[in-house]
Design an enzyme around this catalytic site. Structure first.
Site, PDB file in Angstrom:
ATOM      1  N   LYS A  93       0.839  -1.201   0.000  1.00  0.00           N
ATOM      2  CA  LYS A  93       0.000   0.000   0.000  1.00  0.00           C
ATOM      3  C   LYS A  93       0.884   1.266   0.000  1.00  0.00           C
ATOM      4  CE  LYS A  93      -3.785  -2.409   2.354  1.00  0.00           C
ATOM      5  NZ  LYS A  93      -4.651  -2.466   3.560  1.00  0.00           N
TER       6      LYS A  93
ATOM      7  N   TYR B  32     -12.378  -2.800  -3.240  1.00  0.00           N
ATOM      8  CA  TYR B  32     -12.910  -2.885  -1.870  1.00  0.00           C
ATOM      9  C   TYR B  32     -14.434  -2.827  -1.825  1.00  0.00           C
ATOM     10  CZ  TYR B  32      -8.246  -2.540   0.309  1.00  0.00           C
ATOM     11  OH  TYR B  32      -6.963  -2.801   0.737  1.00  0.00           O
TER      12      TYR B  32
ATOM     13  N   ASN C 261      -1.816  -0.189   7.374  1.00  0.00           N
ATOM     14  CA  ASN C 261      -1.280  -1.531   7.638  1.00  0.00           C
ATOM     15  C   ASN C 261      -0.448  -2.106   6.487  1.00  0.00           C
ATOM     16  OD1 ASN C 261      -3.409  -2.096   5.982  1.00  0.00           O
ATOM     17  ND2 ASN C 261      -4.347  -3.637   7.303  1.00  0.00           N
TER      18      ASN C 261
ATOM     19  N   HIS D 203      -1.619  -5.605   1.393  1.00  0.00           N
ATOM     20  CA  HIS D 203      -2.888  -6.301   1.148  1.00  0.00           C
ATOM     21  C   HIS D 203      -2.582  -7.686   0.613  1.00  0.00           C
ATOM     22  CE1 HIS D 203      -6.838  -7.332  -0.470  1.00  0.00           C
ATOM     23  NE2 HIS D 203      -6.177  -7.780  -1.519  1.00  0.00           N
TER      24      HIS D 203
ATOM     25  N   GLU E 216      -9.237 -10.357  -7.971  1.00  0.00           N
ATOM     26  CA  GLU E 216      -8.318  -9.232  -7.782  1.00  0.00           C
ATOM     27  C   GLU E 216      -7.204  -9.212  -8.840  1.00  0.00           C
ATOM     28  OE1 GLU E 216      -9.103  -8.744  -2.976  1.00  0.00           O
ATOM     29  OE2 GLU E 216      -7.196  -9.584  -3.630  1.00  0.00           O
TER      30      GLU E 216
HETATM   31  P1  ADP Z   1      -7.586  -7.406   5.107  1.00  0.00           P
HETATM   32  O1  ADP Z   1      -6.886  -6.267   4.401  1.00  0.00           O
HETATM   33  O2  ADP Z   1      -6.704  -8.000   6.174  1.00  0.00           O
HETATM   34  O3  ADP Z   1      -8.152  -8.424   4.165  1.00  0.00           O
HETATM   35  P2  ADP Z   1     -10.259  -6.263   5.478  1.00  0.00           P
HETATM   36  O4  ADP Z   1     -10.656  -6.796   4.141  1.00  0.00           O
HETATM   37  O5  ADP Z   1     -11.181  -6.512   6.625  1.00  0.00           O
HETATM   38  O6  ADP Z   1      -8.817  -6.789   5.927  1.00  0.00           O
HETATM   39  O7  ADP Z   1     -10.076  -4.696   5.386  1.00  0.00           O
HETATM   40  C1  ADP Z   1      -9.460  -4.128   4.265  1.00  0.00           C
HETATM   41  C2  ADP Z   1      -8.592  -2.990   4.732  1.00  0.00           C
HETATM   42  O8  ADP Z   1      -9.432  -1.979   5.304  1.00  0.00           O
HETATM   43  C3  ADP Z   1      -7.601  -3.327   5.838  1.00  0.00           C
HETATM   44  O9  ADP Z   1      -6.412  -3.917   5.376  1.00  0.00           O
HETATM   45  C4  ADP Z   1      -7.351  -1.953   6.438  1.00  0.00           C
HETATM   46  O10 ADP Z   1      -6.434  -1.198   5.634  1.00  0.00           O
HETATM   47  C5  ADP Z   1      -8.731  -1.305   6.322  1.00  0.00           C
HETATM   48  N1  ADP Z   1      -9.485  -1.433   7.567  1.00  0.00           N
HETATM   49  C6  ADP Z   1     -10.053  -2.546   8.083  1.00  0.00           C
HETATM   50  N2  ADP Z   1     -10.663  -2.291   9.248  1.00  0.00           N
HETATM   51  C7  ADP Z   1     -10.473  -0.956   9.485  1.00  0.00           C
HETATM   52  C8  ADP Z   1     -10.855  -0.063  10.520  1.00  0.00           C
HETATM   53  N3  ADP Z   1     -11.563  -0.489  11.573  1.00  0.00           N
HETATM   54  N4  ADP Z   1     -10.472   1.213  10.440  1.00  0.00           N
HETATM   55  C9  ADP Z   1      -9.754   1.668   9.382  1.00  0.00           C
HETATM   56  N5  ADP Z   1      -9.365   0.879   8.362  1.00  0.00           N
HETATM   57  C10 ADP Z   1      -9.710  -0.412   8.406  1.00  0.00           C
END
Ligand code: ADP
Length: 169
Positions: free
Chosen positions: A29, A69, A132, A135, A146
């Site tokens: 990211k 997303y 974080n 992805h 994807e």
């Molecule tokens: P992952 O990326 O681990 O598959 P998700 O699909 O649940 O997780 O979420 C996609 C992305 O959305 C996460 O990697 C993170 O960047 C963001 N995200 C998830 N939960 C939150 C939250 N509570 N607040 C802000 N950003 C979030």
């Protein structure tokens, strides 16, 4: 004649790939790119034994990110997530190998970096869930969707991995 046959075979061989080979979409990211972590993240997948099939640095259009997303569109963090992902270039990749979807998620760590074990990418490099770093597709079907969203077919490289016999028994 022989030369023609050889050239036909070489095209076939180039495109030959294990039909069972699993692929996943991994993206570094904008925060991971800005923090100079591309090399380290690639290194972790390479050292595990996975094969890089495609990779590109791209400033993703908002429409692509919204589509990527779309399952999270009703979440309160959705707009912020799309803005974060659009805030700079992303390094998009496709990795291939046995169980790479699930194992790739383990290499990345838990979604919330505070829950990620040390030794994982998120466990080692970040703190906030909204920053974080990386992805990874969450299922084989998601990975297929994807990969098709981020890459054209001719950007995916089918090739034999020189290390294969030393990685798989
Ligand atoms: P992952 O990326 O681990 O598959 P998700 O699909 O649940 O997780 O979420 C996609 C992305 O959305 C996460 O990697 C993170 O960047 C963001 N995200 C998830 N939960 C939150 C939250 N509570 N607040 C802000 N950003 C979030």
């Amino acid at each position: 004649m022989v030369a023609t046959l050889l050239s036909v075979f070489s095209v076939f061989a180039k495109n030959m790939t294990d039909p069972k080979a699993e692929r996943t979409f991994i993206a570094i990211k904008p925060d991971g790119v800005q923090r100079g972590l591309i090399g380290d993240i690639i290194k972790r997948f390479e050292q595990k034994g996975y094969k890089l099939v495609a990779g590109k640095l791209m400033w993703a259009p908002k429409e692509l990110l919204m589509n990527h997303y779309k399952d999270l569109a009703d979440k309160p963090f959705y707009n912020g997530l799309v803005a974060y992902m659009a805030s700079g270039p992303v390094f998009a990749m496709v990795w291939e190998g046995k169980a790479v979807v699930a194992t790739g998620r383990k290499i990345l760590g838990a979604t919330n970096p505070l829950d990620s074990a040390p030794g994982t990418i998120r466990g080692d490099y970040c703190i906030d869930v909204g920053r974080n770093i990386c992805h990874g597709s969450d299922a084989v079907e998601t990975a297929q969707r994807e990969i098709a969203l981020w890459f054209k077919d001719d950007e995916l490289n089918d090739y034999e991995f020189a290390d294969k016999k030393w990685i798989y028994e």
